[in-house]
Design an enzyme around this catalytic site. Sequence first.
Site, PDB file in Angstrom:
ATOM      1  CB  VAL A   1      -0.112   3.220   0.630  1.00  0.00           C
ATOM      2  CG1 VAL A   1      -1.417   2.649   1.168  1.00  0.00           C
ATOM      3  CG2 VAL A   1       0.787   2.115   0.090  1.00  0.00           C
ATOM      4  CB  CYS A   2      -4.620   6.684  -0.548  1.00  0.00           C
ATOM      5  SG  CYS A   2      -5.826   7.763   0.252  1.00  0.00           S
ATOM      6  CB  VAL A   3      -2.741   8.727   4.573  1.00  0.00           C
ATOM      7  CG1 VAL A   3      -3.440  10.029   4.172  1.00  0.00           C
ATOM      8  CG2 VAL A   3      -2.762   8.579   6.092  1.00  0.00           C
TER       9      VAL A   3
ATOM     10  CB  ALA B   1      -3.594   3.247   4.233  1.00  0.00           C
TER      11      ALA B   1
END
Lengths: 138, 130, 102
Positions: free
Chosen positions: B77-79, B82
């Site tokens: 999941v892209c930080v 997110a």
Amino acid sequence: MSDEQIVKKFMYVNRKSPYGTIYALESLEVVLISAAFDQDVSLTFTDDGVYQLMKNQQTDGIGMKNFSSTYSALGDYEIKKIFIDKESLDERGLSLSDLQELVWEDEDEDYAEKSSINLVSRAELSEIMNQQDVVLSF
Amino acid sequence: MKLGILINEGPYQHQASDTALQYVKAALKKGHEIYRVFFYNDGVNNATRLATPPQDDRNITKEWSSLAKDHGIDLVVCVAAAQRRGILDKGEAERNGKDSDNIEDGFRISGLGQLVEAGIQADRLITFGD
Amino acid sequence: MNMLHTINKSPFENSTASSCLKLCTKDSSILFIEDGVISVMKSTKFSETIENALKEFKMYVLKPDLEARGLPLNNVIEGVEIVGYEEFVDLTTEHKTVQSWL
């Protein structure tokens, strides 16, 4: 980062206008990160994506951050292949003079500023797309 | 072949994540390797374990989680995306002073570089979005 | 093999399919998925565009998405190949690059 010397042709295709959705902004974020990976990166602006590069964007009234100046930093990230679909401009009654100028500095020529923008026909663009290894469309 | 998957839309609102799930299941059945599934844009919302869809509906998050467990798939999941949307693991919750995390087992939060790396390392990168 | 393009929008909703058709090179393939499957129905305002494009490109449509929408398989324009998810996977691996027209 990859240890192997794989260099692929990455093209980011921008087809949406900014602010109405987040795609333009988050696409730009991927592009900036990808610069660190020493890949052959290019950006295409087609369809409503050409509106991403409009001059004089003023977002105070909508309460959103204006990220249009980030495009002008692409040259500093060694991203200097920008393709703009001429027919998309024509269809929208726009010309290159409506868009911001994007440049890069050529170290080999005493940091002379050179334009990153290539105005291309659909036929040219489809040929260029066809040569890519990875196409990311936002 | 090594396949990289990018999912750009959240669950239920759009079919993207469902199509990606079906695609990944078919690819595994055919003996391909899923190098990574990367969640970006609203796609990060696929990772919340707090979603409670009706009993008679599919639970997309659980499906990803169990598929990842069974086949050792890397769900990333892209930080940045997110953080914008409130998807947090324990470390991110602590770092940002939030009172809880909400990430499902099998997902991990990392940087956008993981997407670019998937583009480089996988033989194909296939995007599912709106 | 050249590129595989996927289209997931109805041609009545937006111009994605038209944009894709304009930018496809010959011997590219196009796969219609999700709401994109509406594009390949017979006797619509868009049918002729697809029929003409079939002369240049190979076209595929995802069967589970047709079935889910109650779109009869015999109403798919002739020449468009009806495929399942496994063939979708084959198409992505057989082509050099996949472009999803989002």
